[in-house]
Design a protein around this motif. Structure first.
Motif, PDB file in Angstrom:
ATOM      1  N   GLY A 132       0.573  -1.289  -0.247  1.00  0.00           N
ATOM      2  CA  GLY A 132      -0.323   0.352   0.330  1.00  0.00           C
ATOM      3  C   GLY A 132       1.188   0.850  -0.381  1.00  0.00           C
ATOM      4  N   HIS A 146      -9.221   0.242  -5.099  1.00  0.00           N
ATOM      5  CA  HIS A 146      -8.219  -0.333  -6.675  1.00  0.00           C
ATOM      6  C   HIS A 146      -9.100  -2.091  -6.447  1.00  0.00           C
ATOM      7  CE1 HIS A 146      -5.004  -1.306  -3.624  1.00  0.00           C
ATOM      8  NE2 HIS A 146      -4.907   0.483  -4.135  1.00  0.00           N
ATOM      9  N   ASN A 182      -7.826  -3.429  -2.372  1.00  0.00           N
ATOM     10  CA  ASN A 182      -8.848  -2.732  -1.699  1.00  0.00           C
ATOM     11  C   ASN A 182      -9.774  -3.446  -0.964  1.00  0.00           C
ATOM     12  OD1 ASN A 182      -6.691  -0.818  -0.250  1.00  0.00           O
ATOM     13  ND2 ASN A 182      -6.708   0.555  -1.480  1.00  0.00           N
ATOM     14  N   ASP A 190      -9.242  -0.780   3.186  1.00  0.00           N
ATOM     15  CA  ASP A 190      -8.530   0.565   3.456  1.00  0.00           C
ATOM     16  C   ASP A 190      -9.161   1.873   3.026  1.00  0.00           C
ATOM     17  OD1 ASP A 190      -6.302   2.926   2.571  1.00  0.00           O
ATOM     18  OD2 ASP A 190      -5.618   1.494   0.988  1.00  0.00           O
TER      19      ASP A 190
HETATM   20 MG   LIG Z   1      -4.523   0.092   0.341  1.00  0.00          MG
END
Ligand SMILES: [Mg+2]
Ligand SMILES: Nc1ncnc2c1ncn2[C@@H]1O[C@H](COP(=O)(O)OP(=O)(O)O)[C@@H](O)[C@H]1O
Length: 254
Positions: A44, A157, A160, A174
């Protein structure tokens, strides 16, 4: 407009709003068993730590204020203070909205670990990027689209979310870059994109009920005292827009 409160006041409000569910209380009160940087195949943009908490049967994920990359936050129109606050706010919103949103979003609390305050998210199982919840009209994906449109999720995305095939459950992770303001940057919003592209943007009666409850709340379910200004105003305005138009907003329409 809600008044702009300093971070310290908003943290106090957040701490006052959290707790009360068994999962939150366990994450808030259990002793720390281990704390280590989280290595992942889907790296991330912030520093996330895996944390073991006594009494919590799964690993948790801690995102400290100090781990936020200020340049990336700036790109999203956010300050380095916002990701942990946004993470906890997304859960508080999901918790208040109730089913199905409180099943989509893992419980999350603000807690100091390793000398560092940050958001602590309950670990969930599953695969990133699995196509199952992306199928047109799939109920959990439809709910994810409503939720992401409402919270102005900027970074949904394929990495996530998680799909757990054993229990056919979608989880959203997230929420660091969410609660955007008009014209802020949107990197991805896969569930919103698919729901709109499938011609299924229209709100259901249950969704209208959820949005009307949020609009009727004088402090946006308490988030007016927690989110960085003017993000709670923007949240309420998106709910009003959705009700007025009878559908979720477009991808990146904050
Ligand atoms: Mg993430
Ligand atoms: N609740 C959670 N359950 C399972 N894994 C998580 C959870 N939260 C974070 N992770 C793991 O940590 C990684 C980074 O966390 P994320 O919240 O996506 O932060 P960022 O992408 O902003 O660095 C994720 O890709 C995932 O591997």
């Amino acid at each position: 407009m809600f008044p702009a409160l300093p971070l310290g006041d908003r943290v106090i409000n957040l701490v006052g709003a959290q707790g009360g569910t068994p999962d939150e209380d366990a994450m808030l009160n259990g002793h720390l068993l281990y704390y280590a940087p989280h290595g992942t195949a889907n790296p991330g943009v912030n520093s996330t730590y895996a944390a073991g908490i006594d009494g919590v049967p799964v690993p948790c994920f801690h995102k400290g204020f100090a781990g936020v990359d200020a340049a990336i936050a700036h790109r999203y129109g956010q300050s380095p203070d916002t990701p942990p606050i946004n993470e906890c706010s997304a859960w508080l919103l999901a918790k208040t909205l109730g089913w199905p949103y409180n099943l989509l979003v893992p419980s999350c609390v603000l807690r100091e670990l390793g000398g560092q305050p940050g958001s602590l998210s309950m670990g969930i199982h599953g695969k990133p990027g699995d196509p199952a919840p992306l199928a047109a009209g799939y109920p959990q994906g439809m709910a994810a689209a409503l939720f992401d449109s409402l919270i102005a999720q900027q970074d949904r995305h394929l990495g996530n979310y998680r799909w757990d095939p054993a229990i056919s459950r979608l989880h959203l992770i997230d929420h660091g870059y969410a609660f955007a303001r008009p014209n802020d940057y949107c990197n991805a919003s896969v569930f919103v994109e698919i729901r709109r592209r499938s011609g299924l943007a229209a709100l259901t009666a249950d969704e209208r009920g959820s949005l009307n409850a949020l609009i009727a709340s004088p402090d946006v379910f308490g988030l007016a005292g927690i989110l960085e200004a003017p993000r709670a105003d923007c949240l309420a305005e998106r709910a009003r827009q959705m009700i007025a138009r009878g559908e979720i907003l477009n991808m990146g329409e904050f």
